[in-house]
Design a protein around this motif. Structure first.
Motif, PDB file in Angstrom:
ATOM      1  N   ARG A  83      -9.480   8.714   4.022  1.00 55.98           N
ATOM      2  CA  ARG A  83     -10.470   8.033   4.861  1.00 55.98           C
ATOM      3  C   ARG A  83     -11.877   8.532   4.559  1.00 55.98           C
ATOM      4  N   LEU A  84     -12.014   9.839   4.345  1.00 57.93           N
ATOM      5  CA  LEU A  84     -13.331  10.406   4.058  1.00 57.93           C
ATOM      6  C   LEU A  84     -13.897   9.851   2.746  1.00 57.93           C
ATOM      7  N   VAL A  85     -13.060   9.757   1.721  1.00 54.00           N
ATOM      8  CA  VAL A  85     -13.516   9.201   0.446  1.00 54.00           C
ATOM      9  C   VAL A  85     -13.922   7.741   0.624  1.00 54.00           C
ATOM     10  N   ALA A  86     -13.060   6.959   1.280  1.00 54.74           N
ATOM     11  CA  ALA A  86     -13.352   5.537   1.456  1.00 54.74           C
ATOM     12  C   ALA A  86     -14.604   5.332   2.309  1.00 54.74           C
ATOM     13  N   ASP A  87     -14.719   6.065   3.393  1.00 51.44           N
ATOM     14  CA  ASP A  87     -15.853   5.885   4.302  1.00 51.44           C
ATOM     15  C   ASP A  87     -17.174   6.311   3.667  1.00 51.44           C
ATOM     16  N   SER A  88     -17.106   7.266   2.734  1.00 43.25           N
ATOM     17  CA  SER A  88     -18.331   7.752   2.094  1.00 43.25           C
ATOM     18  C   SER A  88     -18.724   6.924   0.870  1.00 43.25           C
ATOM     19  N   GLY A  89     -17.872   5.957   0.499  1.00 46.12           N
ATOM     20  CA  GLY A  89     -18.166   5.115  -0.656  1.00 46.12           C
ATOM     21  C   GLY A  89     -17.815   5.748  -1.982  1.00 46.12           C
ATOM     22  N   GLY A  90     -17.012   6.807  -1.971  1.00 43.67           N
ATOM     23  CA  GLY A  90     -16.601   7.465  -3.209  1.00 43.67           C
ATOM     24  C   GLY A  90     -15.671   6.593  -4.029  1.00 43.67           C
ATOM     25  N   THR A  91     -15.460   6.988  -5.283  1.00 41.46           N
ATOM     26  CA  THR A  91     -14.585   6.243  -6.187  1.00 41.46           C
ATOM     27  C   THR A  91     -13.487   7.158  -6.716  1.00 41.46           C
ATOM     28  N   VAL A  92     -12.451   6.538  -7.309  1.00 43.22           N
ATOM     29  CA  VAL A  92     -11.230   7.258  -7.661  1.00 43.22           C
ATOM     30  C   VAL A  92     -10.827   6.960  -9.105  1.00 43.22           C
ATOM     31  N   SER A  93     -10.488   8.024  -9.847  1.00 40.69           N
ATOM     32  CA  SER A  93      -9.964   7.910 -11.213  1.00 40.69           C
ATOM     33  C   SER A  93      -8.580   8.546 -11.256  1.00 40.69           C
ATOM     34  N   ILE A  94      -7.609   7.802 -11.776  1.00 43.85           N
ATOM     35  CA  ILE A  94      -6.213   8.253 -11.815  1.00 43.85           C
ATOM     36  C   ILE A  94      -5.755   8.322 -13.262  1.00 43.85           C
ATOM     37  N   ALA A  95      -5.100   9.430 -13.633  1.00 41.17           N
ATOM     38  CA  ALA A  95      -4.595   9.637 -15.001  1.00 41.17           C
ATOM     39  C   ALA A  95      -3.069   9.691 -14.939  1.00 41.17           C
ATOM     40  N   PRO A  96      -2.408   8.544 -14.870  1.00 43.94           N
ATOM     41  CA  PRO A  96      -0.989   8.505 -14.485  1.00 43.94           C
ATOM     42  C   PRO A  96      -0.028   9.212 -15.429  1.00 43.94           C
ATOM     43  N   GLN A  97      -0.239   9.118 -16.742  1.00 45.33           N
ATOM     44  CA  GLN A  97       0.691   9.784 -17.649  1.00 45.33           C
ATOM     45  C   GLN A  97       0.609  11.297 -17.485  1.00 45.33           C
ATOM     46  N   VAL A  98      -0.597  11.827 -17.412  1.00 49.10           N
ATOM     47  CA  VAL A  98      -0.773  13.262 -17.189  1.00 49.10           C
ATOM     48  C   VAL A  98      -0.185  13.675 -15.848  1.00 49.10           C
ATOM     49  N   GLU A  99      -0.462  12.895 -14.816  1.00 52.15           N
ATOM     50  CA  GLU A  99      -0.047  13.288 -13.464  1.00 52.15           C
ATOM     51  C   GLU A  99       1.469  13.363 -13.327  1.00 52.15           C
ATOM     52  N   THR A 100       2.176  12.390 -13.885  1.00 51.92           N
ATOM     53  CA  THR A 100       3.635  12.415 -13.797  1.00 51.92           C
ATOM     54  C   THR A 100       4.239  13.442 -14.745  1.00 51.92           C
ATOM     55  N   GLN A 101       3.614  13.619 -15.894  1.00 50.55           N
ATOM     56  CA  GLN A 101       4.176  14.473 -16.937  1.00 50.55           C
ATOM     57  C   GLN A 101       3.884  15.953 -16.719  1.00 50.55           C
ATOM     58  N   MET A 102       2.685  16.275 -16.211  1.00 48.06           N
ATOM     59  CA  MET A 102       2.237  17.665 -16.139  1.00 48.06           C
ATOM     60  C   MET A 102       2.336  18.265 -14.742  1.00 48.06           C
ATOM     61  N   GLY A 103       2.783  17.469 -13.770  1.00 51.74           N
ATOM     62  CA  GLY A 103       3.017  18.046 -12.450  1.00 51.74           C
ATOM     63  C   GLY A 103       1.854  17.981 -11.487  1.00 51.74           C
ATOM     64  N   HIS A 104       0.906  17.082 -11.758  1.00 52.99           N
ATOM     65  CA  HIS A 104      -0.210  16.926 -10.821  1.00 52.99           C
ATOM     66  C   HIS A 104       0.247  16.290  -9.513  1.00 52.99           C
ATOM     67  N   GLY A 105       1.246  15.399  -9.599  1.00 54.97           N
ATOM     68  CA  GLY A 105       1.730  14.650  -8.444  1.00 54.97           C
ATOM     69  C   GLY A 105       1.870  13.182  -8.803  1.00 54.97           C
ATOM     70  N   TRP A 106       2.364  12.375  -7.851  1.00 52.12           N
ATOM     71  CA  TRP A 106       2.522  10.946  -8.107  1.00 52.12           C
ATOM     72  C   TRP A 106       1.161  10.282  -8.220  1.00 52.12           C
ATOM     73  N   PRO A 107       0.962   9.420  -9.209  1.00 52.99           N
ATOM     74  CA  PRO A 107      -0.317   8.706  -9.332  1.00 52.99           C
ATOM     75  C   PRO A 107      -0.544   7.823  -8.092  1.00 52.99           C
ATOM     76  N   PRO A 108      -1.603   8.063  -7.343  1.00 52.65           N
ATOM     77  CA  PRO A 108      -1.757   7.385  -6.048  1.00 52.65           C
ATOM     78  C   PRO A 108      -2.482   6.046  -6.134  1.00 52.65           C
ATOM     79  N   VAL A 109      -2.004   5.168  -6.999  1.00 55.03           N
ATOM     80  CA  VAL A 109      -2.683   3.892  -7.202  1.00 55.03           C
ATOM     81  C   VAL A 109      -2.678   3.058  -5.918  1.00 55.03           C
ATOM     82  N   MET A 110      -1.491   2.849  -5.326  1.00 58.66           N
ATOM     83  CA  MET A 110      -1.413   2.025  -4.123  1.00 58.66           C
ATOM     84  C   MET A 110      -2.048   2.711  -2.926  1.00 58.66           C
ATOM     85  N   LYS A 111      -1.978   4.023  -2.863  1.00 62.90           N
ATOM     86  CA  LYS A 111      -2.644   4.756  -1.782  1.00 62.90           C
ATOM     87  C   LYS A 111      -4.130   4.422  -1.777  1.00 62.90           C
ATOM     88  N   ALA A 112      -4.726   4.453  -2.960  1.00 61.69           N
ATOM     89  CA  ALA A 112      -6.148   4.140  -3.063  1.00 61.69           C
ATOM     90  C   ALA A 112      -6.419   2.701  -2.624  1.00 61.69           C
TER      91      ALA A 112
END
Length: 448
Positions: A262-291
């Motif tokens: 909510r804080l990111v959305a309300d402040s007008g921030g933007t989001v970059s997702i690196a899905p192959q790295v995130e799933t492969q290296m343990g960052h977490g699930w790529p939050p495409v739909m969350k965004a």
């Protein structure tokens, strides 16, 4: 004298809602601008026959550590924790300006070859003032559209990534701003690549945000990834420091709380997702739909070629597969039908083009084939056996095409890849990056 190029008779996926798709359409380029997109255009122009080609806006990679091209695949099985040690604490301190130049040259050409026309170069390798000069020189020579994100040095993991008390040198960022980026209208623009709370003490965080805002440049920061940063509540800390704003891109975002979304959305921030790295290296699930659910327009990025491929096709499929797998599993567990909001292939293409331009702050210039925007255009060979026959052109690009099908690449109206071959001196770039590899490996061996 006006220079015109006419892309004739392609299957045009404009990614502009007002223009839509043209199963047979033309794109007219004049002096680097998109002048017209229509079913048929007559003009005195150089004609490029797009028959059997799918014509799209260039892909936008919103976060890549381009300097790591010299050490491609050196950490194929790495986790995020391994990366900090194996790359940032082992190779990064050994990088000379010549290594940065070679990697950025080869890395940016790799982008162009893969249809990535816009790159956010997250350059946390500024061990000396000569390092950013070398990185920028290489980007400029390739002709790619790029946002050079000036980052910290990386000469010691302990000094720069554990409650660091060392701020990015403001005087050198000001020098770079004056010397290379006096205008924000050029092919290259400037950003600040910050480490953020948890990685840095509060005073450093505050000073770096203040520096970016003094210079009027965007901010880009990794947040909420993996076991360590996932516990920092970095966005909450930034909020408490009064630093949130629409000028900031948040990378990864895998372990955001609902409050942080909510804080990111309300402040007008933007989001970059690196899905192959995130799933492969343990960052977490790529939050495409969350965004998306929080009203954001997520973009895609490659991140590190030390461990994953450097093309956007991989990222599209990684995000598409991971997100749909998560939703399918949750629906099975709850014994309910899958929701109507499941990601689609066309959404993924939009995320990789228009959304990327939005996140990079360049949507007024690129991201769609819209008259009045700069001409960043890619043509995909749809006659190739891995793409033909085409039933759904957006699906063909998102789910079937690969780098070998990228036939034509145009950036700012200039052809950078023609008939499947880059117009640059690829042999020189390969020689320089191989020499850099050998130099870095020798320096690593000598240091051991």
């Amino acid at each position: 004298m006006t220079h015109r190029t006419l892309l004739r008779a392609g299957h045009v996926l404009s990614m502009d809602p007002g223009i839509g798709d043209l199963p047979r359409g033309d794109v007219l380029i004049e002096d680097g601008w998109i002048a017209a997109v229509d079913r048929e255009i007559s003009a005195d122009a150089e004609v490029l026959d797009m028959t059997g080609r799918i014509v799209i806006p260039g892909f936008v990679d919103t976060h890549r550590h381009t300097w790591e091209a010299s050490i491609r695949n050196v950490a194929p099985d790495a986790t995020l924790d391994d990366y900090f040690v194996d790359i940032l604490d082992t190779f990064a301190p050994l990088y000379t300006p010549e290594d940065v130049y070679a990697a950025n040259l080869a890395g940016a050409l790799e982008c162009l070859n893969a249809g990535i026309t816009t790159l956010v170069d997250w350059s946390h390798i500024n061990n000396t003032p000569e390092h950013p000069d070398a990185a920028i020189r290489a980007l400029r020579e390739t002709g790619i559209r790029a946002q050079y994100a000036y980052g910290s040095a990386n000469t010691s993991l302990a000094d720069y990534w554990f409650e660091s008390k060392i701020a990015i040198p403001g005087d050198d960022v000001r020098r770079i701003r004056t010397e290379y980026f006096s205008s924000d209208a050029g092919l290259l623009t400037l950003a600040l690549a910050t480490r953020g709370p948890g990685f840095c003490v509060g005073d450093v965080v505050t000073s770096e945000w203040a520096l970016a805002r003094e210079l009027g440049i965007p901010i880009t920061v990794h947040v909420a990834m993996g076991r360590l940063a996932g516990r920092f509540a970095m966005v909450k800390q930034l909020h408490d420091l009064g630093l949130l704003g629409p000028d900031t891109t948040y990378i990864h975002c895998c372990y955001f709380s609902e409050e942080e979304w909510r804080l990111v959305a309300d402040s007008g921030g933007t989001v970059s997702i690196a899905p192959q790295v995130e799933t492969q290296m343990g960052h977490g699930w790529p939050p495409v739909m969350k965004a998306i659910e929080h009203g954001l327009r997520p973009s895609l990025s490659i991140d590190v070629v030390t461990t994953v491929p450097g093309d956007m096709f991989t990222q599209i499929r990684a995000a598409f597969g991971a997100e749909r797998a998560r939703v399918n599993a949750d629906s099975w567990q709850a014994d309910v039908p899958v929701p109507d909001t499941m990601l689609t292939a066309r959404q993924m293409l939009e995320i990789a083009t228009r959304n990327g331009a939005h996140v990079a702050g360049l949507e007024d210039r690129t991201g769609s084939l819209t008259p009045g925007k700069r001409a960043d255009v890619v043509a995909i060979d749809a006659t190739a056996l891995n793409v033909a026959p085409v039933h759904d052109a957006a699906a063909a690009v998102a789910l079937s095409a690969d780098v070998s099908n990228v036939e034509t690449v145009i950036v700012d109206g200039v052809v950078r890849k023609r008939d499947g071959r880059l117009t640059a001196d690829v042999a020189r770039a390969r020689r320089l990056v191989e020499e850099s590899r050998d130099r870095l490996l020798a320096a690593k061996e000598a240091r051991a």
